[in-house]
Design a protein around this motif. Structure first.
Motif, PDB file in Angstrom:
ATOM      1  N   ALA A 181       7.633 -22.900  11.542  1.00 58.21           N
ATOM      2  CA  ALA A 181       7.699 -23.508  10.205  1.00 58.21           C
ATOM      3  C   ALA A 181       7.651 -22.465   9.104  1.00 58.21           C
ATOM      4  O   ALA A 181       7.134 -21.356   9.292  1.00 58.21           O
ATOM      5  N   ASP A 182       8.189 -22.830   7.950  1.00 59.99           N
ATOM      6  CA  ASP A 182       8.027 -22.017   6.754  1.00 59.99           C
ATOM      7  C   ASP A 182       6.611 -22.221   6.212  1.00 59.99           C
ATOM      8  O   ASP A 182       5.992 -23.262   6.471  1.00 59.99           O
ATOM      9  N   VAL A 183       6.139 -21.224   5.501  1.00 60.34           N
ATOM     10  CA  VAL A 183       4.797 -21.295   4.911  1.00 60.34           C
ATOM     11  C   VAL A 183       4.901 -20.870   3.451  1.00 60.34           C
ATOM     12  O   VAL A 183       5.458 -19.807   3.151  1.00 60.34           O
ATOM     13  N   PHE A 184       4.386 -21.718   2.560  1.00 59.15           N
ATOM     14  CA  PHE A 184       4.400 -21.395   1.124  1.00 59.15           C
ATOM     15  C   PHE A 184       3.023 -20.908   0.694  1.00 59.15           C
ATOM     16  O   PHE A 184       1.995 -21.489   1.091  1.00 59.15           O
ATOM     17  N   LEU A 185       3.027 -19.868  -0.107  1.00 62.87           N
ATOM     18  CA  LEU A 185       1.771 -19.323  -0.632  1.00 62.87           C
ATOM     19  C   LEU A 185       1.835 -19.413  -2.141  1.00 62.87           C
ATOM     20  O   LEU A 185       2.643 -18.733  -2.787  1.00 62.87           O
ATOM     21  N   ASP A 186       1.002 -20.295  -2.675  1.00 65.29           N
ATOM     22  CA  ASP A 186       1.060 -20.568  -4.097  1.00 65.29           C
ATOM     23  C   ASP A 186      -0.310 -20.263  -4.703  1.00 65.29           C
ATOM     24  O   ASP A 186      -1.247 -21.053  -4.579  1.00 65.29           O
ATOM     25  N   ASP A 187      -0.444 -19.086  -5.321  1.00 64.93           N
ATOM     26  CA  ASP A 187      -1.752 -18.645  -5.841  1.00 64.93           C
ATOM     27  C   ASP A 187      -2.861 -18.791  -4.809  1.00 64.93           C
ATOM     28  O   ASP A 187      -3.925 -19.361  -5.073  1.00 64.93           O
ATOM     29  N   VAL A 188      -2.585 -18.274  -3.614  1.00 68.93           N
ATOM     30  CA  VAL A 188      -3.581 -18.313  -2.541  1.00 68.93           C
ATOM     31  C   VAL A 188      -4.590 -17.188  -2.776  1.00 68.93           C
ATOM     32  O   VAL A 188      -4.212 -16.016  -2.785  1.00 68.93           O
ATOM     33  N   ARG A 189      -5.848 -17.531  -2.985  1.00 66.41           N
ATOM     34  CA  ARG A 189      -6.878 -16.525  -3.272  1.00 66.41           C
ATOM     35  C   ARG A 189      -7.706 -16.285  -2.013  1.00 66.41           C
ATOM     36  O   ARG A 189      -8.275 -17.233  -1.459  1.00 66.41           O
ATOM     37  N   VAL A 190      -7.732 -15.033  -1.566  1.00 65.45           N
ATOM     38  CA  VAL A 190      -8.551 -14.716  -0.383  1.00 65.45           C
ATOM     39  C   VAL A 190      -9.556 -13.626  -0.766  1.00 65.45           C
ATOM     40  O   VAL A 190      -9.255 -12.757  -1.585  1.00 65.45           O
ATOM     41  N   PRO A 191     -10.767 -13.661  -0.175  1.00 66.28           N
ATOM     42  CA  PRO A 191     -11.768 -12.651  -0.499  1.00 66.28           C
ATOM     43  C   PRO A 191     -11.277 -11.235  -0.194  1.00 66.28           C
ATOM     44  O   PRO A 191     -10.441 -11.044   0.711  1.00 66.28           O
ATOM     45  N   GLY A 192     -11.819 -10.260  -0.913  1.00 65.71           N
ATOM     46  CA  GLY A 192     -11.429  -8.860  -0.717  1.00 65.71           C
ATOM     47  C   GLY A 192     -11.506  -8.419   0.736  1.00 65.71           C
ATOM     48  O   GLY A 192     -10.683  -7.630   1.204  1.00 65.71           O
ATOM     49  N   ARG A 193     -12.470  -8.957   1.491  1.00 70.89           N
ATOM     50  CA  ARG A 193     -12.638  -8.515   2.883  1.00 70.89           C
ATOM     51  C   ARG A 193     -11.501  -8.995   3.792  1.00 70.89           C
ATOM     52  O   ARG A 193     -11.445  -8.647   4.972  1.00 70.89           O
ATOM     53  N   CYS A 194     -10.592  -9.820   3.247  1.00 69.55           N
ATOM     54  CA  CYS A 194      -9.465 -10.312   4.055  1.00 69.55           C
ATOM     55  C   CYS A 194      -8.288  -9.344   4.072  1.00 69.55           C
ATOM     56  O   CYS A 194      -7.288  -9.581   4.759  1.00 69.55           O
ATOM     57  N   LEU A 195      -8.367  -8.270   3.312  1.00 66.23           N
ATOM     58  CA  LEU A 195      -7.322  -7.233   3.388  1.00 66.23           C
ATOM     59  C   LEU A 195      -7.545  -6.451   4.679  1.00 66.23           C
ATOM     60  O   LEU A 195      -8.601  -5.806   4.853  1.00 66.23           O
ATOM     61  N   LEU A 196      -6.579  -6.484   5.588  1.00 68.43           N
ATOM     62  CA  LEU A 196      -6.764  -5.822   6.879  1.00 68.43           C
ATOM     63  C   LEU A 196      -6.792  -4.303   6.692  1.00 68.43           C
ATOM     64  O   LEU A 196      -5.890  -3.724   6.073  1.00 68.43           O
ATOM     65  N   GLY A 197      -7.842  -3.694   7.217  1.00 68.92           N
ATOM     66  CA  GLY A 197      -7.999  -2.243   7.088  1.00 68.92           C
ATOM     67  C   GLY A 197      -8.849  -1.857   5.890  1.00 68.92           C
ATOM     68  O   GLY A 197      -9.308  -0.717   5.798  1.00 68.92           O
ATOM     69  N   GLY A 198      -9.057  -2.768   4.954  1.00 69.72           N
ATOM     70  CA  GLY A 198      -9.921  -2.499   3.803  1.00 69.72           C
ATOM     71  C   GLY A 198      -9.217  -1.743   2.683  1.00 69.72           C
ATOM     72  O   GLY A 198      -8.150  -1.154   2.870  1.00 69.72           O
ATOM     73  N   ARG A 199      -9.843  -1.782   1.489  1.00 71.23           N
ATOM     74  CA  ARG A 199      -9.214  -1.215   0.277  1.00 71.23           C
ATOM     75  C   ARG A 199      -9.097   0.294   0.319  1.00 71.23           C
ATOM     76  O   ARG A 199      -8.105   0.869  -0.105  1.00 71.23           O
ATOM     77  N   GLU A 200     -10.161   0.913   0.849  1.00 74.88           N
ATOM     78  CA  GLU A 200     -10.158   2.376   0.826  1.00 74.88           C
ATOM     79  C   GLU A 200      -8.974   2.937   1.617  1.00 74.88           C
ATOM     80  O   GLU A 200      -8.246   3.806   1.141  1.00 74.88           O
ATOM     81  N   ARG A 201      -8.793   2.369   2.817  1.00 67.52           N
ATOM     82  CA  ARG A 201      -7.674   2.835   3.656  1.00 67.52           C
ATOM     83  C   ARG A 201      -6.337   2.527   2.994  1.00 67.52           C
ATOM     84  O   ARG A 201      -5.404   3.318   3.045  1.00 67.52           O
ATOM     85  N   LEU A 202      -6.264   1.341   2.363  1.00 62.08           N
ATOM     86  CA  LEU A 202      -5.008   0.972   1.699  1.00 62.08           C
ATOM     87  C   LEU A 202      -4.704   1.950   0.573  1.00 62.08           C
ATOM     88  O   LEU A 202      -3.584   2.473   0.476  1.00 62.08           O
ATOM     89  N   GLU A 203      -5.709   2.228  -0.284  1.00 59.53           N
ATOM     90  CA  GLU A 203      -5.477   3.119  -1.431  1.00 59.53           C
ATOM     91  C   GLU A 203      -5.044   4.499  -0.948  1.00 59.53           C
ATOM     92  O   GLU A 203      -4.140   5.119  -1.514  1.00 59.53           O
ATOM     93  N   ALA A 204      -5.692   4.993   0.104  1.00 59.08           N
ATOM     94  CA  ALA A 204      -5.347   6.321   0.630  1.00 59.08           C
ATOM     95  C   ALA A 204      -3.905   6.320   1.149  1.00 59.08           C
ATOM     96  O   ALA A 204      -3.130   7.264   0.911  1.00 59.08           O
ATOM     97  N   ARG A 205      -3.539   5.228   1.835  1.00 56.16           N
ATOM     98  CA  ARG A 205      -2.184   5.128   2.394  1.00 56.16           C
ATOM     99  C   ARG A 205      -1.148   5.069   1.272  1.00 56.16           C
ATOM    100  O   ARG A 205      -0.113   5.738   1.315  1.00 56.16           O
ATOM    101  N   LEU A 206      -1.445   4.272   0.237  1.00 58.00           N
ATOM    102  CA  LEU A 206      -0.498   4.153  -0.877  1.00 58.00           C
ATOM    103  C   LEU A 206      -0.364   5.491  -1.602  1.00 58.00           C
ATOM    104  O   LEU A 206       0.739   5.888  -2.015  1.00 58.00           O
ATOM    105  N   ALA A 207      -1.500   6.213  -1.755  1.00 56.35           N
ATOM    106  CA  ALA A 207      -1.462   7.515  -2.450  1.00 56.35           C
ATOM    107  C   ALA A 207      -0.570   8.494  -1.675  1.00 56.35           C
ATOM    108  O   ALA A 207       0.256   9.198  -2.263  1.00 56.35           O
ATOM    109  N   ARG A 208      -0.705   8.468  -0.348  1.00 51.68           N
ATOM    110  CA  ARG A 208       0.142   9.367   0.474  1.00 51.68           C
ATOM    111  C   ARG A 208       1.610   9.002   0.302  1.00 51.68           C
ATOM    112  O   ARG A 208       2.472   9.856   0.182  1.00 51.68           O
ATOM    113  N   ALA A 209       1.870   7.694   0.284  1.00 46.69           N
ATOM    114  CA  ALA A 209       3.261   7.234   0.154  1.00 46.69           C
ATOM    115  C   ALA A 209       3.824   7.649  -1.209  1.00 46.69           C
ATOM    116  O   ALA A 209       4.975   8.080  -1.307  1.00 46.69           O
ATOM    117  N   ARG A 210       3.000   7.560  -2.262  1.00 47.67           N
ATOM    118  CA  ARG A 210       3.473   7.927  -3.610  1.00 47.67           C
ATOM    119  C   ARG A 210       3.783   9.408  -3.691  1.00 47.67           C
ATOM    120  O   ARG A 210       4.692   9.832  -4.395  1.00 47.67           O
TER     121      ARG A 210
END
Ligand SMILES: Cc1cc2nc3c(=O)[nH]c(=O)nc-3n(C[C@H](O)[C@H](O)[C@H](O)COP(=O)(O)OP(=O)(O)OC[C@H]3O[C@@H](n4cnc5c(N)ncnc54)[C@H](O)[C@@H]3O)c2cc1C
Length: 404
Positions: A216-245
């Motif tokens: 099935a298709d899934v619609f996401l309309d202003d779906v709010r999830v707690p910060g801890r739902c980001l897989l890998g966490g913010r620190e790892r994400l920020e580091a990964r994005l910085a490397r990519a930039r």
């Protein structure tokens, strides 16, 4: 150094026989009914959960096999039983693999059990990566994730397409764009917990095969999830994005990381369907008579069956190699994961088609299971990366060149 052996150990043989018993006694007899009903086979899922075949612990045990063969062995047996029902049982594993691929240990501990539910109340999970405008082209996802600092929440907006268990899952694992300027490298995976407002689905899509599995298709309309739902966490994400930039090689794209780990398992699914069709055709050919002899006494039929068996065995060996490599952290240098899925998928389509041919008119009817197997098999050249995309992965790996 250990020697080379393809002999299954006692645990693997026991697992194979146990799953085979369930596939033969519970899945097979229900196959035609759930294919026709085009509904999720909850009674079968509940029975599998009761005996510990569906659940977090069984998957963890299969994963833990140091040789890496338990997962493909169990998977092949389930799909030998019936592909549609088996996909209803295994779809959750793709979402769990998404959490495994990018999640922190505490995220695995929190969310993977939620994916499967309990013995008495099993649940499903969905992995939502594909979008209507972007399936193969994972850099083309548009679903956005924006961080709201004040509430420590991520806000997801977008549309996901063809998600197995989409909308009926307890947990949805969603790939979304965090930084659009970075293309595929600007994405991350999120867990959408049970009952989160804003996630909806228009309902099950009607399909060619795998009809017992909900897509099935899934619609996401202003779906709010707690910060801890980001897989890998913010620190790892920020580091990964910085490397990519900075233009450095960042760790892999979220959905691709999942697919790499799951491809040999998808190959094992395809092998299971192919083996089921081959075995059925072999028995039929030994029994059916035409022109005063068994049809298998004609070389053209016998040689087809010989080729079917050979191709299935070859596909399984590629699956087992990739599964062993994946489990033992042996890097895929020639796209071995893709090879396993590509070969097994194409073998499955070919073998199921030949099985119909061996049965003749009977094979084309719903009186025999091979037409269903053929409909089911076709998905293996499409999902988890089409055959063309697997060839891209392999050709890029062997050449080191940019091939489009
Ligand atoms: C039953 C079912 C279950 C699914 N389950 C899930 C799920 O659980 N989660 C999820 O995220 N997705 C799921 N999908 C989606 C699936 O992964 C995609 O359909 C698949 O990746 C292909 O994407 P597409 O359909 O957009 O095809 P497209 O990307 O539009 O491709 C169309 C054709 O063009 C070819 N093509 C595209 N690009 C190239 C290229 N560069 N070179 C050569 N050929 C190319 C493709 O191989 C294909 O033949 C499911 C789909 C189905 C049908």
């Amino acid at each position: 150094m250990g020697g080379f052996s393809l002999e299954l150990n006692e645990d693997q043989v026991d697992l194979r026989d146990w799953v085979h018993g369930f596939a033969k006694d519970v899945i097979r007899p229900a196959a035609s009914e759930w294919d026709e009903r085009e509904e999720t086979p909850w009674p079968v899922i509940q029975e599998a959960a009761k005996i510990g075949l569906y659940g977090f612990e069984s998957l963890a045990t299969w994963f833990a096999d140091p040789i890496g063969l338990s997962l493909p062995i169990a998977t092949e047996e389930l799909f030998w039983g019936d592909a549609g029902i088996a996909l209803a049982l295994m779809g959750t594993g793709l979402a769990a693999a998404g959490i495994f691929a990018s999640g922190e240990p505490e995220q695995l501990a929190e969310w993977v059990p939620e994916c499967f539910g309990t013995e008495d109340e099993p649940k499903l999970a969905a992995f939502c990566a594909s979008e209507p405008q972007a399936g193969s082209d994972v850099a083309g996802y548009r679903t956005r994730a924006v961080y709201d600092e004040a509430s420590d929440e991520w806000v997801l907006n977008g549309q996901k397409a063809w998600a197995t268990n989409g909308g009926i899952a307890n947990v949805h694992v969603v790939t979304a764009v965090v930084d659009p300027a970075l293309g595929a490298r600007g994405q991350a995976g999120f867990v959408v917990p049970p009952g989160t407002p804003g996630l909806s689905s228009p309902g099950k899509i009607k399909k060619h095969g795998m009809r017992a599995s909900h897509t099935a298709d899934v619609f996401l309309d202003d779906v709010r999830v707690p910060g801890r739902c980001l897989l890998g966490g913010r620190e790892r994400l920020e580091a990964r994005l910085a490397r990519a930039r900075e233009g450095q090689r960042a760790g892999g794209q979220a959905a691709m990381a999942t697919f790499e780990t799951t491809r040999p398992t998808v190959g094992a699914m395809a092998v299971g369907v192919a083996r089921a069709a081959y075995e059925y055709a072999l028995e039929y050919a030994k029994d059916r008579e035409a022109f005063g002899r068994k049809i298998i006494e004609n070389q053209s039929i016998a040689f087809d069956l010989a080729n079917m068996r050979m191709e299935i065995d070859a596909a399984r060996l590629l699956v087992w190699r990739a599964a062993w490599m994946g489990r033992n952290n042996v890097p895929f240098t020639a796209g071995e994961g893709s090879m396993s899925k590509l070969k097994a998928g194409e073998v499955s389509v070919w073998v199921t088609e030949r099985a119909i041919q061996v049965l003749g008119g009977a094979g084309y009817t719903r009186e025999h299971p091979v037409e269903r197997m053929h409909r089911d098999a076709k998905i293996f050249t499409i999902f988890e990366g089409t055959s063309e995309i697997q060839r891209l992965v392999i050709s890029r790996a062997i050449s080191g060149m940019t091939i489009r």
